[in-house]
Design a protein around this motif. Sequence first.
Motif, PDB file in Angstrom:
ATOM      1  N   PRO A 420       8.517  17.342   4.269  1.00  9.45           N
ATOM      2  CA  PRO A 420       7.743  17.056   3.067  1.00  9.45           C
ATOM      3  C   PRO A 420       6.342  16.583   3.416  1.00  9.45           C
ATOM      4  N   PRO A 421       5.426  16.693   2.469  1.00  7.63           N
ATOM      5  CA  PRO A 421       4.121  16.065   2.678  1.00  7.63           C
ATOM      6  C   PRO A 421       4.301  14.560   2.868  1.00  7.63           C
ATOM      7  N   THR A 422       3.453  13.946   3.654  1.00 15.43           N
ATOM      8  CA  THR A 422       3.521  12.495   3.770  1.00 15.43           C
ATOM      9  C   THR A 422       3.028  11.881   2.466  1.00 15.43           C
ATOM     10  N   PRO A 423       3.726  10.871   1.929  1.00 12.02           N
ATOM     11  CA  PRO A 423       3.354  10.328   0.620  1.00 12.02           C
ATOM     12  C   PRO A 423       1.903   9.890   0.526  1.00 12.02           C
ATOM     13  N   SER A 424       1.343   9.354   1.589  1.00 11.59           N
ATOM     14  CA  SER A 424      -0.051   8.899   1.546  1.00 11.59           C
ATOM     15  C   SER A 424      -1.003   9.948   2.081  1.00 11.59           C
ATOM     16  N   GLY A 425      -0.507  11.170   2.304  1.00 11.12           N
ATOM     17  CA  GLY A 425      -1.286  12.139   3.057  1.00 11.12           C
ATOM     18  C   GLY A 425      -2.174  13.062   2.281  1.00 11.12           C
ATOM     19  N   PRO A 599      -6.642  10.459   3.612  1.00 13.09           N
ATOM     20  CA  PRO A 599      -5.707   9.448   4.122  1.00 13.09           C
ATOM     21  C   PRO A 599      -5.573   9.446   5.632  1.00 13.09           C
ATOM     22  N   ALA A 600      -5.983  10.521   6.298  1.00  9.15           N
ATOM     23  CA  ALA A 600      -5.935  10.524   7.758  1.00  9.15           C
ATOM     24  C   ALA A 600      -6.903   9.506   8.350  1.00  9.15           C
ATOM     25  N   ASP A 601      -7.821   8.986   7.518  1.00  9.86           N
ATOM     26  CA  ASP A 601      -8.788   8.010   8.003  1.00  9.86           C
ATOM     27  C   ASP A 601      -8.202   6.615   8.137  1.00  9.86           C
ATOM     28  N   HIS A 618      -2.469  -3.014  -5.120  1.00  2.00           N
ATOM     29  CA  HIS A 618      -2.765  -4.423  -5.396  1.00  2.00           C
ATOM     30  C   HIS A 618      -4.246  -4.688  -5.143  1.00  2.00           C
ATOM     31  N   SER A 619      -4.819  -5.587  -5.923  1.00  2.00           N
ATOM     32  CA  SER A 619      -6.255  -5.856  -5.792  1.00  2.00           C
ATOM     33  C   SER A 619      -6.627  -6.346  -4.397  1.00  2.00           C
ATOM     34  N   ALA A 620      -5.666  -6.962  -3.684  1.00  2.00           N
ATOM     35  CA  ALA A 620      -5.921  -7.428  -2.321  1.00  2.00           C
ATOM     36  C   ALA A 620      -5.276  -6.527  -1.272  1.00  2.00           C
ATOM     37  N   GLY A 621      -4.756  -5.374  -1.683  1.00  2.00           N
ATOM     38  CA  GLY A 621      -4.091  -4.477  -0.743  1.00  2.00           C
ATOM     39  C   GLY A 621      -5.053  -3.915   0.292  1.00  2.00           C
ATOM     40  N   ARG A 622      -4.592  -3.827   1.532  1.00  2.00           N
ATOM     41  CA  ARG A 622      -5.487  -3.412   2.609  1.00  2.00           C
ATOM     42  C   ARG A 622      -5.886  -1.943   2.525  1.00  2.00           C
ATOM     43  N   TYR A 623      -5.156  -1.119   1.770  1.00  2.00           N
ATOM     44  CA  TYR A 623      -5.518   0.287   1.627  1.00  2.00           C
ATOM     45  C   TYR A 623      -6.058   0.600   0.228  1.00  2.00           C
ATOM     46  N   ASN A 624      -6.412  -0.423  -0.526  1.00  3.69           N
ATOM     47  CA  ASN A 624      -6.923  -0.220  -1.885  1.00  3.69           C
ATOM     48  C   ASN A 624      -8.394   0.178  -1.810  1.00  3.69           C
ATOM     49  N   ARG A 625      -8.625   1.451  -1.545  1.00  5.42           N
ATOM     50  CA  ARG A 625      -9.998   1.953  -1.449  1.00  5.42           C
ATOM     51  C   ARG A 625     -10.540   2.390  -2.805  1.00  5.42           C
ATOM     52  N   ALA A 626      -9.689   2.346  -3.838  1.00  7.55           N
ATOM     53  CA  ALA A 626     -10.129   2.762  -5.166  1.00  7.55           C
ATOM     54  C   ALA A 626     -10.695   1.606  -5.980  1.00  7.55           C
ATOM     55  N   GLY A 627     -10.594   0.377  -5.465  1.00  6.23           N
ATOM     56  CA  GLY A 627     -11.090  -0.766  -6.219  1.00  6.23           C
ATOM     57  C   GLY A 627     -10.229  -1.111  -7.416  1.00  6.23           C
ATOM     58  N   ILE A 628      -8.929  -0.845  -7.344  1.00 11.84           N
ATOM     59  CA  ILE A 628      -8.013  -1.114  -8.446  1.00 11.84           C
ATOM     60  C   ILE A 628      -7.821  -2.629  -8.576  1.00 11.84           C
ATOM     61  N   ASN A 629      -7.959  -3.127  -9.789  1.00 13.97           N
ATOM     62  CA  ASN A 629      -7.807  -4.561 -10.043  1.00 13.97           C
ATOM     63  C   ASN A 629      -7.156  -4.724 -11.406  1.00 13.97           C
ATOM     64  N   ASP A 630      -5.844  -4.614 -11.419  1.00 16.41           N
ATOM     65  CA  ASP A 630      -5.086  -4.648 -12.656  1.00 16.41           C
ATOM     66  C   ASP A 630      -4.069  -5.782 -12.581  1.00 16.41           C
TER      67      ASP A 630
END
Length: 708
Positions: A420-425, A599-601, A618-630
């Motif tokens: 399968p594709p990797t979920p974060s890929g 995501p390979a980055d 999560h707003s403090a998540g280390r992979y939150n590159r979208a700036g999500i803050n909910d």
Amino acid sequence: MVGRNDVHGSLRSRLDARLTRRRVLRSVYAAGVGVAGIALVGCGEDEEAGSPPTPGAQSASQQPSDARQDEASQGQGRPVLTQEDRGQTQSAEPTGPQQPGARQSQGDASAQQSSAGPAPEDLVNPLEWRERYHWRELAALHDPPLTPTAGGTLTIESAAVDSWDPFAAWEPELEAAQSGHLLPLVYSRLVELDVSDRSDAHRTLIQGDLAVGWEWLDPTTLSFSLRPGVFWPDESPTGGRPLDAIDVASSYAALMEPGTRQAPIYEAVERIEAYIGEGDRGVIFRLLEPSAPLLNQMTSPWHVVLPAEVVSGSQRVDLSQRSIGTGPFDLNRSDGRSSWVVTRNPSYARRDAGGLALPYLDEVRGEDYAVRDQLGNPPPGGARWAAWESGAAQAIALDGPAEARRALDAQPDAQLQVTPPTPSGGPHFTFRSLSDGPFADTRVRTALSMALHRGNLSALVYDGFAALDAAQNWTFFSAAGNSSGGLREWPWEADELGQAQQYEPNQALALLAAAGYNEENPLTLGVDMAPTLNPAGNPYDPGAQRIAEFVAQQWEQYLFGAVEVRRLERIWTQFTDSQGSLWFIPEPDPGVDLVFQDPADVEIYDADADDLAYASLHSAGRYNRAGINDPEIDEWAVAQRRALDPLERADLLGRIWLKEQEEIWRILLVNPYGVRVRRGSVFNLLDTYYAKSLQIAPDQLKTAWNGR
């Protein structure tokens, strides 16, 4: 005490460094996540189309079943990109009506050619391929049971390793370039994945490596007993001494130091204690609070154990090109650019179920053929194909079905596997800002998503061999039919995803109009484009260019009049790392509104639903590159980490999954399936979805063997 486990985990910490030969106390970041099955039990009932699948569960006692129903006969998915059976409910040709005045994007001729994609006969039916080359076909190779062949060399395609030092300084700017994925070849971990041809490639169970067993003493106390008979190399600084609990405790404490690559994974651990008792020795992880993900994330290839004297710094050792470990192999050489060689560790402590010494192979060679081509004078067709067709390489990664056919033509005895594709890929776009400006409006974000014909993108870039991207780990969700051990093993189909993933250009225009964007007031979109050339003047990432150009053309064509697209190529910047090496990094133009994300980055391990629920949203998540803050997402993401009840965690993950489908914080696209091929003489070289850019899961090489 158990030998396998897939249920609990851990989260947060402080720091207390007191290291003695009798006891280690260490507080640090700690949060583990689970690959094989953090127990998320589903209800077992059929899901209604369009409703979020229920996160599911697998207990430690469950074993993958080879008895599987043909998904095609169950109607769980249909071929992608055909007119009659549209697995993505999108045909290979755009079906949306042309808007008044609709026109092609700038460069009409090139736009026509770029959008056309391959001929229909060249497209691939993913359902057919993933069934024909399913992992269970590899298990059948061992019936009747085979006796492994000891000795010999295995040459595989593998990413180069720039450093073999597990504690090398982490450079966030270079995360994609920093390796470490093959460390378990030469070092040991407490736990690892049970990977072989008989394993479920989509839901691999955890087994002990240095640990012979573990036990949850209570919801915040995890105890490991250590394997006897493990010795360090008979060289300085260890002198062949036995591995002890202090080595293990100090190594994990070092991994958890704030600022290191793995620190966020261990946020729940308050301290680690080493104990030495009568006939037993081990380590105890004491947590500040319960954590569902810990054990599975501890299978990460970076979580290895080194001698305490090396970890403490009392003995200075350069580990960049040398190993001092207890793993199945010793590092023989590594040029840091295109190749590495490991040789059998004669003192390795473990044996197989039949009593044969591990590893079976005398030597494993890894070759980064893409780098070899870049270094100059590649053979016709490239170094990878030259190695495969000549028999010099026994396993390579493939870029889709066209290459798979070529590989089988060159070596008819080869075994092919689709994963399968990797979920974060999946490549996707994020917005410049979700808090203000036009992209704070959900209608605008939804419109941009609905204007994209993802079926055409799959055909153009991946020959149709891709799934719709949902950016969550479906292997933790249940679904009727499309399952493995009761849980999903393949990505979601179109009718299971939100409306924003459907191709509806008319509705997209209506949403933009409602948000105030039309011919008199068009929305300006600065679209992030990959550089055409690298600093050396060579072509740079043509795949990323094709994806970004496709998206830009779709918006121009189907949202004509309501949007104006500006293509902004990335700018090369320089970065000097801690070792003084100069790197060139392509940064988005300051004027972009939509940033292309590959995501390979980043090194997302995809080991647990937490990687994409908390770490990415999560707003403090280390992979939150979208700036999500909910606030709701933050609450649910933290709660699912602490939820040890499988049904409670399932409900929380389902809420997170559904809300992202509604909010469209990211423009998700498509995610390609993986294809790997190996010679027919090679066994126990299973591909797994979480191997991803690692190209091979290192856990299996100790049991891999080459029959010739």
